[in-house]
Design a protein around this motif. Structure first.
Motif, short mmCIF file in Angstrom:
data_model
loop_
_atom_site.label_atom_id
_atom_site.label_comp_id
_atom_site.label_asym_id
_atom_site.label_seq_id
_atom_site.Cartn_x
_atom_site.Cartn_y
_atom_site.Cartn_z
N LEU A 24 0.85 -1.18 0.00
CA LEU A 24 0.00 0.00 0.00
C LEU A 24 0.89 1.23 0.00
CD1 LEU A 24 -2.74 -0.74 2.70
CD2 LEU A 24 -2.98 -0.91 0.21
N THR A 25 0.67 2.13 -0.95
CA THR A 25 1.36 3.41 -0.97
C THR A 25 0.33 4.48 -0.61
OG1 THR A 25 2.82 2.61 -2.74
CG2 THR A 25 2.75 5.00 -2.36
N ILE A 26 0.54 5.15 0.51
CA ILE A 26 -0.46 6.05 1.07
C ILE A 26 0.09 7.47 1.09
CG2 ILE A 26 -1.90 6.54 3.09
CD1 ILE A 26 -1.26 3.47 3.80
N ASP A 27 -0.56 8.36 0.40
CA ASP A 27 -0.18 9.76 0.36
C ASP A 27 -0.86 10.46 1.55
OD1 ASP A 27 0.29 12.43 -0.11
OD2 ASP A 27 -0.27 12.37 -2.24
N LEU A 28 -0.10 10.76 2.57
CA LEU A 28 -0.66 11.33 3.80
C LEU A 28 -1.06 12.79 3.64
CD1 LEU A 28 1.80 9.75 6.41
CD2 LEU A 28 -0.50 8.99 5.80
N THR A 29 -0.73 13.40 2.50
CA THR A 29 -1.13 14.80 2.27
C THR A 29 -2.52 14.92 1.65
OG1 THR A 29 -0.20 14.95 0.02
CG2 THR A 29 1.30 15.36 1.88
N VAL A 30 -3.10 13.81 1.23
CA VAL A 30 -4.42 13.85 0.57
C VAL A 30 -5.49 14.15 1.62
CG1 VAL A 30 -6.16 12.45 -0.60
CG2 VAL A 30 -3.77 12.33 -1.31
N PRO A 31 -6.35 15.13 1.39
CA PRO A 31 -7.41 15.44 2.34
C PRO A 31 -8.30 14.23 2.60
CG PRO A 31 -7.23 17.19 0.71
CD PRO A 31 -6.34 16.06 0.24
N GLY A 32 -8.60 14.02 3.86
CA GLY A 32 -9.45 12.89 4.24
C GLY A 32 -8.70 11.67 4.68
N VAL A 33 -7.40 11.58 4.38
CA VAL A 33 -6.61 10.43 4.83
C VAL A 33 -6.28 10.62 6.31
CG1 VAL A 33 -4.42 9.20 4.61
CG2 VAL A 33 -5.65 9.92 2.57
N ARG A 34 -6.63 9.63 7.11
CA ARG A 34 -6.40 9.72 8.55
C ARG A 34 -6.08 8.32 9.09
NH1 ARG A 34 -9.85 9.47 13.17
NH2 ARG A 34 -11.69 9.23 11.81
N LEU A 35 -5.13 8.26 10.02
CA LEU A 35 -4.71 6.97 10.57
C LEU A 35 -5.08 6.86 12.04
CD1 LEU A 35 -2.49 7.69 8.18
CD2 LEU A 35 -1.56 5.52 8.97
N ILE A 36 -5.39 5.64 12.45
CA ILE A 36 -5.67 5.36 13.85
C ILE A 36 -4.94 4.09 14.27
CG2 ILE A 36 -7.94 6.46 13.82
CD1 ILE A 36 -9.10 3.54 13.80
N VAL A 37 -4.79 3.93 15.57
CA VAL A 37 -4.26 2.70 16.16
C VAL A 37 -5.32 2.16 17.12
CG1 VAL A 37 -2.53 1.77 17.76
CG2 VAL A 37 -1.82 3.29 15.90
N SER A 38 -5.46 0.84 17.17
CA SER A 38 -6.42 0.24 18.08
C SER A 38 -6.21 0.74 19.50
CB SER A 38 -6.26 -1.28 18.09
OG SER A 38 -6.34 -1.82 16.81
N PRO A 39 -7.29 1.03 20.23
CA PRO A 39 -7.15 1.50 21.62
C PRO A 39 -6.78 0.38 22.57
CG PRO A 39 -9.45 1.22 21.08
CD PRO A 39 -8.69 0.97 19.80
N GLY A 40 -6.27 0.77 23.73
CA GLY A 40 -5.99 -0.19 24.78
C GLY A 40 -7.23 -0.47 25.61
N ASP A 41 -7.09 -1.39 26.55
CA ASP A 41 -8.16 -1.68 27.50
C ASP A 41 -8.02 -0.69 28.66
OD1 ASP A 41 -9.79 -2.66 29.54
OD2 ASP A 41 -9.45 -4.75 28.98
N PRO A 42 -8.95 0.25 28.83
CA PRO A 42 -8.79 1.29 29.84
C PRO A 42 -8.71 0.75 31.26
CG PRO A 42 -11.02 1.30 28.95
CD PRO A 42 -10.22 0.38 28.09
#
Length: 305
Positions: A74-92
């Motif tokens: 996967l080649t991901i252009d992070l400058t493109v509007p709308g592209v956003r990354l997340i990481v799975s949350p931990g167990d609080p």
């Protein structure tokens, strides 16, 4: 001769050589069925390139040398509007831990467009298709720093370098074991495969293996997520660490790191019919079977009109 035919011949020779009992023959037949049916569902060994979503290009590369390889990039252009990354949350309620989930389950729950496996974790058991850990919802410990939506949930560890995403969606692979203070999403891996354009000597580890790799360019504006299928004779047996670093370098990356690999290596994307696998994961020695893992990287982006 197809890989499936070769596999059948291998089992037949094994049967004759060892003089299996009736019970052994039945067990062998069951194993053949368990292995054969999923192999027919694997992505074909043909090259493919497509624009998956806005800002995201997908490439499947098939090689026969130095061994059978299927590589998903996967080649991901992070400058493109709308592209956003997340990481799975931990167990609080349990610091340092997460609730394990498969990659497609995470994709479904997060409603992201793309998901890939993330951190190394423990405990882990893989004995048989019915004897393994974790299962969905089980708590596991994440190795190395992990941050989700600005909330740290796993502490840094020596030699574990985090992949860090800031509020501007730029990426860096930290030279330390911690991310900058403004990091919003992070998870860690090892070893570093490419450092400021230089390939570290990883020749001591010559074992081809299924790999998950995160890589970036010098400005942090391009993210490459790479899955190399492995542990599947005649289909794809995996890359060495040196080869993985070289692949990232040839793509144009200056920095790269290995995330959890082996049976954890999974890449999925959202379709109108629900999550679909882009690669051929293998868990408990059964192709196209997902492992339940600690956390993931999710990518939100927009479909093409």
């Amino acid at each position: 001769m197809t890989p499936l035919t070769r596999f059948k011949q291998f089992l037949f020779k094994l049967w004759r050589r060892r003089g299996l009992s009736v019970g052994g023959a039945i067990a062998l037949l069951i194993a053949l069925i368990l292995y054969t049916v999923p192999t027919l569902q694997r992505p074909p060994r043909t090259d493919l390139q497509r624009d998956l979503f806005q800002g995201v290009q997908y490439d499947r590369t098939v090689l026969d040398s130095p061994r059978p390889l299927v590589i998903h990039t996967l080649t991901i252009d992070l400058t493109v509007p709308g592209v956003r990354l997340i990481v799975s949350p931990g167990d609080p309620d349990h610091p340092g831990q997460t609730r394990a989930a498969t990659t497609t389950d995470f994709l479904r729950q997060s409603r992201a467009q793309i998901a890939i496996n993330g951190s190394y974790f423990y405990p882990f058991i893989e004995n048989t298709p019915w004897d393994y850990f974790p299962h969905g919802g089980d708590r596991v410990y994440v190795l190395g720093e992990a941050i989700a939506d600005g909330i740290p949930y796993a502490k840094p560890r020596t030699d574990w370098h985090p992949v860090c995403f800031g509020p501007t969606q730029r990426m860096q692979i930290s030279a330390d074991t911690t991310c900058p203070p403004d990091t919003t999403q992070a998870l860690a891996g090892l070893p570093r495969l490419l450092i400021s354009g230089t390939l570290p000597d990883r020749s001591a580890n010559r074992k081809p293996y299924a790999r998950t790799i995160a890589a970036t360019n010098a400005t942090g504006t391009t993210l490459w997520l790479i899955i190399v299928d492995g542990k599947q004779p005649f289909y794809s047996t995996g890359m060495t660490l040196m080869e993985a670093g070289q692949w990232a370098q040839e793509l144009g990356a200056t920095d790269a790191i290995a995330l959890d690999g082996g049976g954890s290596a999974t890449l999925a994307y959202e379709t109108p019919d629900g999550p679909k696998l882009l690669n051929a994961p293998i868990h408990t020695k059964i192709p196209m079977t997902e492992r339940t893992i600690a956390n993931h990287i999710g990518i939100y982006t927009k479909p093409w009109d």
